[in-house]
Structure formats: C-alpha cells, structure tokens
Design a protein around this motif. Sequence first.
Motif, PDB file in Angstrom:
ATOM      1  N   SER A 227       0.858  -1.191   0.000  1.00  9.88           N
ATOM      2  CA  SER A 227       0.000   0.000   0.000  1.00  9.88           C
ATOM      3  C   SER A 227       0.887   1.232   0.000  1.00  9.88           C
ATOM      4  CB  SER A 227      -0.926   0.012   1.227  1.00  9.88           C
ATOM      5  OG  SER A 227      -0.185   0.112   2.429  1.00  9.88           O
ATOM      6  N   CYS A 228       0.298   2.363  -0.349  1.00  5.66           N
ATOM      7  CA  CYS A 228       0.924   3.678  -0.180  1.00  5.66           C
ATOM      8  C   CYS A 228       2.286   3.758  -0.867  1.00  5.66           C
ATOM      9  CB  CYS A 228       1.041   4.009   1.307  1.00  5.66           C
ATOM     10  SG  CYS A 228      -0.548   3.916   2.159  1.00  5.66           S
ATOM     11  N   SER A 229       2.248   3.686  -2.177  1.00  7.45           N
ATOM     12  CA  SER A 229       3.469   3.629  -2.991  1.00  7.45           C
ATOM     13  C   SER A 229       3.655   4.961  -3.718  1.00  7.45           C
ATOM     14  CB  SER A 229       3.387   2.471  -3.990  1.00  7.45           C
ATOM     15  OG  SER A 229       2.096   2.371  -4.573  1.00  7.45           O
ATOM     16  N   SER A 230       4.243   5.918  -3.019  1.00  2.00           N
ATOM     17  CA  SER A 230       4.484   7.234  -3.615  1.00  2.00           C
ATOM     18  C   SER A 230       5.817   7.238  -4.350  1.00  2.00           C
ATOM     19  CB  SER A 230       4.486   8.318  -2.538  1.00  2.00           C
ATOM     20  OG  SER A 230       4.926   9.538  -3.080  1.00  2.00           O
ATOM     21  N   LEU A 231       5.760   7.444  -5.632  1.00  2.00           N
ATOM     22  CA  LEU A 231       6.980   7.558  -6.427  1.00  2.00           C
ATOM     23  C   LEU A 231       7.817   8.743  -5.961  1.00  2.00           C
ATOM     24  CD1 LEU A 231       7.294   7.105 -10.227  1.00  2.00           C
ATOM     25  CD2 LEU A 231       8.124   9.222  -9.226  1.00  2.00           C
ATOM     26  N   PHE A 232       7.157   9.814  -5.544  1.00  2.00           N
ATOM     27  CA  PHE A 232       7.868  11.031  -5.152  1.00  2.00           C
ATOM     28  C   PHE A 232       8.608  10.869  -3.829  1.00  2.00           C
ATOM     29  CE2 PHE A 232       3.701  12.429  -7.075  1.00  2.00           C
ATOM     30  CZ  PHE A 232       4.192  12.474  -8.368  1.00  2.00           C
ATOM     31  N   ASN A 237      12.262   0.014  -4.304  1.00  2.00           N
ATOM     32  CA  ASN A 237      13.079  -1.176  -4.067  1.00  2.00           C
ATOM     33  C   ASN A 237      12.226  -2.364  -3.635  1.00  2.00           C
ATOM     34  OD1 ASN A 237      15.614   0.230  -4.512  1.00  2.00           O
ATOM     35  ND2 ASN A 237      15.301   1.198  -2.524  1.00  2.00           N
ATOM     36  N   GLY A 238      11.129  -2.078  -2.934  1.00  2.00           N
ATOM     37  CA  GLY A 238      10.231  -3.155  -2.535  1.00  2.00           C
ATOM     38  C   GLY A 238       9.593  -3.855  -3.717  1.00  2.00           C
ATOM     39  N   TYR A 239       9.219  -3.091  -4.737  1.00  2.00           N
ATOM     40  CA  TYR A 239       8.667  -3.718  -5.947  1.00  2.00           C
ATOM     41  C   TYR A 239       9.692  -4.620  -6.623  1.00  2.00           C
ATOM     42  CZ  TYR A 239       4.325  -0.929  -6.179  1.00  2.00           C
ATOM     43  OH  TYR A 239       3.085  -0.376  -5.960  1.00  2.00           O
ATOM     44  N   ILE A 258      -1.102   5.200  -6.829  1.00  2.00           N
ATOM     45  CA  ILE A 258      -0.439   6.419  -7.298  1.00  2.00           C
ATOM     46  C   ILE A 258      -0.703   7.518  -6.271  1.00  2.00           C
ATOM     47  CG2 ILE A 258      -0.621   5.821  -9.750  1.00  2.00           C
ATOM     48  CD1 ILE A 258      -2.947   7.885  -9.911  1.00  2.00           C
ATOM     49  N   TYR A 259       0.050   8.603  -6.388  1.00  2.00           N
ATOM     50  CA  TYR A 259      -0.151   9.753  -5.495  1.00  2.00           C
ATOM     51  C   TYR A 259      -0.403  11.000  -6.320  1.00  2.00           C
ATOM     52  CZ  TYR A 259       0.446   7.790  -0.904  1.00  2.00           C
ATOM     53  OH  TYR A 259       0.228   7.102   0.253  1.00  2.00           O
ATOM     54  N   ASP A 260      -1.303  11.824  -5.778  1.00  2.00           N
ATOM     55  CA  ASP A 260      -1.736  13.009  -6.496  1.00  2.00           C
ATOM     56  C   ASP A 260      -0.816  14.200  -6.268  1.00  2.00           C
ATOM     57  OD1 ASP A 260      -2.472  12.869  -3.864  1.00  2.00           O
ATOM     58  OD2 ASP A 260      -4.520  13.589  -4.134  1.00  2.00           O
ATOM     59  N   TYR A 261      -0.112  14.234  -5.134  1.00  2.00           N
ATOM     60  CA  TYR A 261       0.736  15.395  -4.867  1.00  2.00           C
ATOM     61  C   TYR A 261       2.019  14.971  -4.160  1.00  2.00           C
ATOM     62  CZ  TYR A 261      -1.019  15.191  -0.039  1.00  2.00           C
ATOM     63  OH  TYR A 261      -1.344  14.784   1.223  1.00  2.00           O
ATOM     64  N   VAL A 262       2.978  15.872  -4.151  1.00  2.00           N
ATOM     65  CA  VAL A 262       4.269  15.648  -3.500  1.00  2.00           C
ATOM     66  C   VAL A 262       4.192  16.169  -2.071  1.00  2.00           C
ATOM     67  CG1 VAL A 262       6.738  16.164  -3.542  1.00  2.00           C
ATOM     68  CG2 VAL A 262       5.459  15.913  -5.701  1.00  2.00           C
ATOM     69  N   ASP A 263       4.480  15.306  -1.105  1.00  2.93           N
ATOM     70  CA  ASP A 263       4.540  15.754   0.282  1.00  2.93           C
ATOM     71  C   ASP A 263       5.818  16.558   0.482  1.00  2.93           C
ATOM     72  OD1 ASP A 263       5.144  15.764   3.157  1.00  2.93           O
ATOM     73  OD2 ASP A 263       3.416  14.431   3.319  1.00  2.93           O
ATOM     74  N   PRO A 264       5.733  17.770   1.022  1.00  5.61           N
ATOM     75  CA  PRO A 264       6.932  18.602   1.161  1.00  5.61           C
ATOM     76  C   PRO A 264       7.989  18.007   2.086  1.00  5.61           C
ATOM     77  CG  PRO A 264       5.046  19.606   2.279  1.00  5.61           C
ATOM     78  CD  PRO A 264       4.516  18.482   1.463  1.00  5.61           C
ATOM     79  N   ASP A 265       7.603  17.049   2.961  1.00  3.15           N
ATOM     80  CA  ASP A 265       8.576  16.383   3.821  1.00  3.15           C
ATOM     81  C   ASP A 265       9.229  15.182   3.146  1.00  3.15           C
ATOM     82  OD1 ASP A 265       8.147  18.076   6.013  1.00  3.15           O
ATOM     83  OD2 ASP A 265       6.390  16.922   6.641  1.00  3.15           O
ATOM     84  N   ALA A 476       3.063  -1.683   6.371  1.00  2.00           N
ATOM     85  CA  ALA A 476       3.753  -0.403   6.214  1.00  2.00           C
ATOM     86  C   ALA A 476       3.565   0.143   4.806  1.00  2.00           C
ATOM     87  CB  ALA A 476       5.245  -0.587   6.489  1.00  2.00           C
ATOM     88  N   SER A 477       3.800   1.439   4.658  1.00  2.00           N
ATOM     89  CA  SER A 477       3.817   2.010   3.311  1.00  2.00           C
ATOM     90  C   SER A 477       5.024   1.477   2.548  1.00  2.00           C
ATOM     91  CB  SER A 477       3.901   3.537   3.387  1.00  2.00           C
ATOM     92  OG  SER A 477       5.153   3.945   3.927  1.00  2.00           O
ATOM     93  N   LEU A 478       4.860   1.358   1.236  1.00  2.00           N
ATOM     94  CA  LEU A 478       6.012   0.983   0.420  1.00  2.00           C
ATOM     95  C   LEU A 478       7.050   2.094   0.437  1.00  2.00           C
ATOM     96  CD1 LEU A 478       6.864  -1.402  -1.547  1.00  2.00           C
ATOM     97  CD2 LEU A 478       6.338   0.227  -3.372  1.00  2.00           C
ATOM     98  N   THR A 479       6.594   3.355   0.291  1.00  2.00           N
ATOM     99  CA  THR A 479       7.527   4.483   0.283  1.00  2.00           C
ATOM    100  C   THR A 479       7.005   5.719   1.001  1.00  2.00           C
ATOM    101  OG1 THR A 479       6.644   5.191  -1.866  1.00  2.00           O
ATOM    102  CG2 THR A 479       8.647   3.832  -1.898  1.00  2.00           C
ATOM    103  N   ARG A 480       5.703   5.900   1.071  1.00  2.00           N
ATOM    104  CA  ARG A 480       5.165   7.140   1.621  1.00  2.00           C
ATOM    105  C   ARG A 480       5.602   7.319   3.076  1.00  2.00           C
ATOM    106  NH1 ARG A 480       3.131  11.753  -0.862  1.00  2.00           N
ATOM    107  NH2 ARG A 480       1.357  12.614   0.252  1.00  2.00           N
ATOM    108  N   GLY A 481       5.777   8.569   3.503  1.00  2.16           N
ATOM    109  CA  GLY A 481       6.340   8.878   4.802  1.00  2.16           C
ATOM    110  C   GLY A 481       5.569   8.292   5.962  1.00  2.16           C
ATOM    111  N   ASN A 482       6.321   7.793   6.960  1.00  2.00           N
ATOM    112  CA  ASN A 482       5.687   7.333   8.189  1.00  2.00           C
ATOM    113  C   ASN A 482       6.158   8.197   9.353  1.00  2.00           C
ATOM    114  OD1 ASN A 482       8.275   6.204   8.462  1.00  2.00           O
ATOM    115  ND2 ASN A 482       7.571   4.184   7.812  1.00  2.00           N
TER     116      ASN A 482
END
Length: 565
Positions: A227-232, A237-239, A258-265, A476-482
């Motif tokens: 879940s939660c696979s933000s390219l940004f 690497n998990g894929y 997919i993700y609609d926006y870039v998290d500034p963090d 856990a998220s694949l890449t999105r911030g935790n």
Amino acid sequence: MRQSPLYTMTLRLLWIGGLALLFGCKESPEPLAPLNAGIVATVDSCETVTLPQTRDRPGPWLETRNALFGVQTHDDGTLSFRAPAVAKERTLTLRSSADGSELSVVVRISKQADAIGLAPGCPPFEFGVASGDPTAQSVYLWTRANVQGPVTWQISEHSDFQGIAQSGTIEADASRDFTLRVLVNGLQADTTYYYRFVTESGAISPAGRTRTAGPTRDALVRFALVSCSSLFSGYFNGYEQIAARDDLNLVVHLGDYIYDYVDPDEVVRIPTPAPTEPDDLASHRQRHALYLKDPDLRAARAAHPWFVLWDNHDLEASKPPAYEGGLQAFREWIPMADAKDTARGYRRLQYGELVDIWLIDALLHKDKESLPNSDEKDMLGKQQWAWLSQGLSASSTQWRVIGNQKLFAQFDAPINLGGSTWKAYPGSRTRLLKWIQSQGISDTLFVSGDAHFTVNANLLLDNKADQPVAVELLGASLTRGNIDETVKGGPEVYTALRGAFKNLNPHFADVNLIDHGFGIVAVTPNQVKTQMWYTPILKPSDELKPGPIWSTTIGQRRWQQGAEK
C-alpha cells in the motif's frame, strides 16, 4: 581487433561442439555437467539479443530474478530475447530449466533513463504488461500499445511460448488511452501461464507471468501485501524484491497505488517538470503513465497477478461520479475485473476450500446511508454490506482474508489518522465483528493500509480481551512517509512512541513506526503466517530487512510470535 564477449562466447561454444564431434563415441554420451558461462555479452536496453547455445543444453531458459520472461530457444541452438529497459545497469542471469546451466548478460542503462530512476519500457509497449483478478478458470491481461489498430494476445504454459494455449485480438484506440485489457477464460486452476502481446506489424511486448486461483496443489496460498506507494517519496526497491520472488500466488495492493501530490517532507524523486495534482481524465492518465516509467513497478506487475483497490490519492472521492477522471483512468491502467457500476471496487477471489480473499471499499460508499436504528453513518453502504455479510455467511473456506484501505482495529494514539478511518465509524466496525462472531466464522485475517506503519492487532469485540474475533495486519507504506518522516526525531523518540502506541493499544501485538516495505502472508490449512520485509527508500538498493514472523492458528484468533512447523 578487439573481440566482444559475445564473439568470444560463440567461439568457445563452437570449439566445445567441434571437440564433441571429433572425439565423440558411437554410444550415447554421458550427460554434460551444467555450463556456467559467466557474462557472455553486454547489451543496450531494448536491444534484440541472440546468444549461442549448444543443442544438448535445452530450454526453456528463465531469468533467475524474474526480470525477463519469454526467452526464445531456436532450432539452430541459439537463444534470443529483447533486453528490458533499465534505469540502472543490470546483470540478467539465464538458467536452463533442464540442467541448470547458466549464462549472464549485462544490460546497460537505458538512454531514456533519468536521474531519479525512471526509464520507459521498450516501444511500442513502453508501459509493460500486467495481469490481475485471477479465478480458477480466468485472468485479466493488460498492456498499453502505442499503436492504433488490432493487437494479438497470446497465453502459454511455456515461458518460451513453444505452444500457445489461447490467443485472440483486441483493438487499441484512444477511447481507453490505448490501454488493452482482456479476460481470458478456459484456463486450468492453480497454473502458471506466460503471456504477451503482438502488434499487426510484428512488434512483441515483454512477456508476463501470471497464475490462476482455485484449489492449490500444495495447500498453500502466499501473497504480497502493498500500500501507499508514492513515487515522489522514495525508490521502489520493494517492488523489485516482489518481482524477484517466484513463490507468490498474488500481489494485493490496498490503495494509494499512485499519489496526487508531492509531500513537502518527502521530496525524493521529483520529475522534471515538477508534477501538478491531476484534476481531470487526461492528467490522471498521465500520472499512471509516469508511474509505469519505473522499471521496478513494471517488473512487479509483469511477474505476478495483482488484486488492487483504490484509495483517496488514486482518485478524488469527494467528486462523484467521475471523481475528476481518476476512476476511469484507474480502471484503464489497472488489470481489474469489469463492473456494471464502475464505482464498485469490492470483490472476492477464491482459492478452493483454503481461503477467500475479499476486498472491501472503505472510501467510495461511506456516508451515503446511516446504520439501521442509528444516526451514525455507514462505512460500507447497504449494498456492499449485504454483499459482504451474505458472502461471509456462505463462505465454506478454512480462512477468510478481508482487505480494505484503512486500519480496522480500535486505535488510540498521540497522532491523528483522520476522520476517514474505521475509528470514526465504530458502529460499522462493531456490526462487522459481531456478524463474524455470530456466524461462527472463527478464522479471519484483516489486512489494511493507508496509515504508513506496521501493526499486528488482535481484533476484540467491544475492546474486551476475552472476546477475540479476528486478527489484523496493517502493512507499512512501500515508500510514503511514516513516523520518522513526520516527527523527525532520533531513535529514542521512536522507541518512546512505539511504547506509547502499545500501552494505549494493548491489543496491538507489535508495532513498527519507521520502516517501509511490503508484507508476505502465507495461508495453510492450519495457520496464517505473516512477515513484513523492509527496504530503504532514499536510493536504489538491494537491501532487504526481515521483520518478525507473526502467526495465528485455527480457532486461536490471536497473534503469536513465530510460526508452527
């Protein structure tokens, strides 16, 4: 004159073959020991490669990390394939399934690769292939062809396509953004198939591998949980690790594919030009296309069938019925089953008498009705609840896996997960747990996403420790911030937060707040075993860190660390 490795390899094999003819005896020779030829060629991405190979070392030949399917074995003893497009130099090791012989080819970085690890696939199939929603007799196949007109699909039980089980033709046109999705029926249960697409001009897609559902021969169903696979936010690497596995029945993705926006963090991989939030069909299509420029995502989609559900970053849930074009784009670019109501994403897969895998939608059907005799809004809606409750009652499998986008367990913590979680719908959660208990459904695993951290939770009726009903794995998220991307503290801060989470939620068997990755769930007649696998996200990496194993056995309805033999 400088000789290429391929030329040298050709001479070596011809020399070996010549000696065999010169000194061979009339009686049948002893079987040759497996050949380990090492690196025999260095090639460009998307280059068509022909390799020498002696006739006494038959195929089919498979790439050891599933980075390449469809290697052809020819009558003249040669092998051929089209090198994949890669964003980092890659060594492909081909192994003969007949005798274990190996040879390796180095693939150079694609000339189209950019600095953030994106490289489109080989034309005219730049976005690869995929499969999804398998049943015991069928599976959906997917690709996108950058052509107008008829495209042929082929499916085979052989990786080199020596024998086509079925084929057909489908039209590529602009109405579906040139994406192609076909339902193939008449397949054998629990069988591995390979598939590909061919244009009218003869261009061949990369080959993919899929596997049908139904009763399994080894009484085991194993799937990856994502879940939660933000390219940004990081590298996929998990894929890459998921693609390399050859022991999976399925990949289950629980949303925010997919993700609609870039998290500034989390500014890690930002394309040029910088992405803007998609707000119509065209921009959602472009976002899906951007994601599939990632070679690791393409490889994971090609290696296994997927079972996917959307969440709030995939489409704008507050703007039905088109959801700003996100719903149509999702259905165009994901290999998922058709539905008369396109907003109906909830569905079920069946693996014989072992396990049913359900996806329920906690996004698009909430708040439309109230619960019976209550002012509280319904999380699932009447139609979805009727489908789920009746289906659970009728289920005769040993296990049930129920996947949805949101953490299902009761959750108290010093952070806010928002009003879209099950915590905001306690009546809906209690109704489902009471239904499971009242129907005598004792062996159930919930799997969930969205929160970006890992939890193994015991699901209790009315939060009473003596009334366990089911268990849950929040992956856990694949890449999105935790938590570490959000709180930005040191190890002592994360340790303290983890302790607080467990103290406030004693039904949590385990918590991991900082690692990213994917889960592996293995279902057997006697137990369900889960394990998270964590990967770095800030740069390309082969590192893989195992999390603890948690399992539950028949009738237990609680997590225990470790697993029965």
